[in-house]
Design an enzyme around this catalytic site. Sequence first.
Site, PDB file in Angstrom:
ATOM      1  CD  GLU A  68      -3.134   5.269  -3.765  1.00 17.06           C
ATOM      2  OE1 GLU A  68      -1.977   5.325  -3.274  1.00 17.06           O
ATOM      3  OE2 GLU A  68      -3.582   4.263  -4.325  1.00 17.06           O
ATOM      4  CG  ASP A  69      -8.169   4.771  -2.171  1.00 11.62           C
ATOM      5  OD1 ASP A  69      -7.717   5.183  -3.244  1.00 11.62           O
ATOM      6  OD2 ASP A  69      -7.990   3.616  -1.754  1.00 11.62           O
TER       7      ASP A  69
END
Length: 184
Positions: A68-69
Site C-alpha cells: 500500500e505505501d
Amino acid sequence: MTQATASVSRLLDAIRFAAEKHRDDRRKGAIAAPYINHPIAVAEQLAASGFDGDTELLMAAVLHDVVEDTDATGEGLRARFGERVARMVMDVTDDKTLPRRERKTLVVRSIAGKSREARLIKLSDLIANVHDLIHHPPHWTDTQKRDYLDWGEAVVEALRGTHSLLEQRFAKLVRQARARLDGH
Ligand code: ZN
C-alpha cells in the site's frame, strides 16, 4: 536447519525487507517514529495473542503496509516470501486507485469475507493505530480523530467473532481515546 530456525530466519528477512521499504517513512505523531515501528507493533501484538505458532501470520503483519505505501508488489512478495504470505498481505492492502472515502467503506463491507489471518492483521493494525492516536497523536483535528474511531469501530463490528481478546482490547482503547477527546 531446523524448522524453528527456518521460521525465525524468514521472519527476520520479512522485517529487513519491510524496514528497507519503509526506510524513508515516518509515523504521523509528534515524535515522527520510524514507520517500521508500526508493523513491528502489529506483529508483536499478534505474537502475544492470535499467533498460534503461525510464523507466516507474523511475517504478513510485518509486511502489511509495504504494498500500500511503498513500491513493493504482490508479485515481489510472492517470489520472496511465498504465496500464502503474499495473499495475506494483499488481503489487507487497500486499492489506492479508489478515492479515500470509497476505500474506507470498502474495508468495512469486505472485511467479514476475508480470511481469518487477514481479519487478525486488520484488527491488530487498528489496535496499534488507536494506541498511537492516544499516545503519539497525529496532527489531526478532533473531527478527524473521531472519524477514524468511528470507522475503526465499524470495521471491528464487521469482523466481530474473529478474536474476542483483541476485540476487547480495541474497544477499551477506543473508550480511552474518546474520553481524551471529550476532555476526561
Ligand atoms: Zn498499518
